[in-house]
Structure formats: C-alpha cells, structure tokens
Design a protein around this motif. Sequence first.
Motif, PDB file in Angstrom:
ATOM      1  N   SER A  97       0.850  -1.197   0.000  1.00  0.00           N
ATOM      2  CA  SER A  97       0.000   0.000   0.000  1.00  0.00           C
ATOM      3  C   SER A  97       0.887   1.250   0.000  1.00  0.00           C
ATOM      4  O   SER A  97       1.949   1.258   0.629  1.00  0.00           O
ATOM      5  N   PRO A  98       0.468   2.300  -0.734  1.00  0.00           N
ATOM      6  CA  PRO A  98      -0.755   2.401  -1.539  1.00  0.00           C
ATOM      7  C   PRO A  98      -0.592   1.708  -2.891  1.00  0.00           C
ATOM      8  O   PRO A  98       0.496   1.678  -3.456  1.00  0.00           O
ATOM      9  N   LEU A  99      -1.705   1.193  -3.378  1.00  0.00           N
ATOM     10  CA  LEU A  99      -1.730   0.488  -4.650  1.00  0.00           C
ATOM     11  C   LEU A  99      -2.297   1.439  -5.703  1.00  0.00           C
ATOM     12  O   LEU A  99      -3.491   1.730  -5.706  1.00  0.00           O
ATOM     13  N   SER A 100      -1.419   1.937  -6.579  1.00  0.00           N
ATOM     14  CA  SER A 100      -1.871   2.886  -7.595  1.00  0.00           C
ATOM     15  C   SER A 100      -2.818   2.208  -8.583  1.00  0.00           C
ATOM     16  O   SER A 100      -2.878   0.980  -8.671  1.00  0.00           O
ATOM     17  N   VAL A 101      -3.527   3.027  -9.330  1.00  0.00           N
ATOM     18  CA  VAL A 101      -4.454   2.494 -10.329  1.00  0.00           C
ATOM     19  C   VAL A 101      -3.705   1.647 -11.360  1.00  0.00           C
ATOM     20  O   VAL A 101      -4.154   0.558 -11.736  1.00  0.00           O
ATOM     21  N   ALA A 102      -2.547   2.139 -11.796  1.00  0.00           N
ATOM     22  CA  ALA A 102      -1.761   1.396 -12.795  1.00  0.00           C
ATOM     23  C   ALA A 102      -1.316   0.042 -12.247  1.00  0.00           C
ATOM     24  O   ALA A 102      -1.427  -0.985 -12.925  1.00  0.00           O
ATOM     25  N   LYS A 103      -0.815   0.031 -11.024  1.00  0.00           N
ATOM     26  CA  LYS A 103      -0.369  -1.240 -10.426  1.00  0.00           C
ATOM     27  C   LYS A 103      -1.555  -2.164 -10.159  1.00  0.00           C
ATOM     28  O   LYS A 103      -1.447  -3.382 -10.339  1.00  0.00           O
TER      29      LYS A 103
END
Length: 244
Positions: A140-146
């Motif tokens: 975390s944080p988990l980006s949108v791309a990842k």
Amino acid sequence: MDEETEQAVRRHLATAVMSKPFGPLPPSIFPTTSVAADIQMITQGMQKARAIEATTKRANENRVLSQLAAAMSKRALSSDSELDIIRTLRRQPELCDKVPADPAHMQFLLASCPGIFECLVSSVDGADKRNAMVQGALASPLSVAKHNALINSVIAHASELTAETLLRYLDVVEATCRVVQKAETRVHNVRSLCKLFYIAINLNNALAEQVFIQLSSFCLSFLKVKEAADLYKRLAELRPQATS
C-alpha cells in the motif's frame, strides 16, 4: 525447443552430420555406408543437439537473471530488455522458478515491468509459487496502474488464489482506499477488488466462509458501489453452503 536452438541444431545436422550446406533438410535420409554407421551418425547428432540446447538454456538463464539484477540496482529496465525477458520466459517457463519472488523484486516488477510480472505469474509452475509472487507484489498504496496490472496478471488464476493471498490483497486495497483523495480512484479500487473476489469465490465456494468477516465488512463500507453490494449478496448466498 525454441527457434534459436532449433536453428543451431539444424545447422549442425546439415553440416557436421550430413556434410551438406545449411538449408532445408532432405525429406528422407538414405543409408550411407552401413546401418551401424548411420545409427552412430544420428546418435552423435542427437547428442550434439542436446548439448546445444542445454548451452542455449544456460546462456538464456544467465542473461535474464543478469538483466533483472541490473534493473533492480538501477530501478529501471529498457523496453527492449523487457521484451527479451518476456520472450525468453515464455520459451523457457522453467526459468520463472529462478527469478527471486521476494517482495522487493515482485513490487519492482509490478510497478515498472508489469509485462514481466504477468508472464511470471502465468508461467510459474505451481500455485504456491504463484501465490508467493502475488503476495510479494502487494504493498500500500496500490496505484491504479499497479492495481490494473495486478488484476490482469491474476484474474486467469483466480481459482488458485488462497484465502491468505486474498486477505492480504484486501488489506492492501482497504489501506489504499483510506489514503487516496480522489473518489473515482477509490471506486475503481473497490470495483477491481470486487471483480476478483467475485470470480474467486464462485470458482471456490469454500473461500466465502474463510474471507466472510473481512470481506463483508469491506463491502458494507462501500455499499453505494454496485459491485460491492452485489458481492455482499453473493457472500450471503454462499455462506450457508459453506457452513452446511
């Protein structure tokens, strides 16, 4: 046998074994001196072919691991190197077991080389190693791309994900949703999680009981998101089956 190794073998058979210029092999091979001599010639050719293949595989392994080690130190990998690694892993899936599955490697690959991460998850032999890779990539944080790269990598293997892996994923997404500022990003994360969980528990109904408390709490926190409401209903349907 990959194309590069096959070409090397054909070249050896055509020149060293058959004493002909390299090119298309003849459709039939006629005896030259004696059956024993022909058998010996073919045996030598096969031994050479196996040696060439083994040498090529070792070279590929050394190249891939060296490229990944360099990428980890520089925190970057060129697109050409990434494509080369992906092609090699697809030709030699046994190499996936040689790639370190620790969190540092997996998180780097998910963030910077999602194609390699997806190839590893798809090609690695065994659900245990696959789950270890997914767990290692989660942070975390988990980006949108990842998050998108993660879903694309694991969705085809949802039936193999363990309750431990799914709960780790849930913790990371929940923590991410608490810190992101944009509502659309939170909704995207919720929808992505619900999509994966919905598929996973439908493929393995026993998971519903194992993840019920944490997952139902998450769904209740985001009931305004349709996918979360639908998942909560599905959990409620499956839980009696799991406990009966």
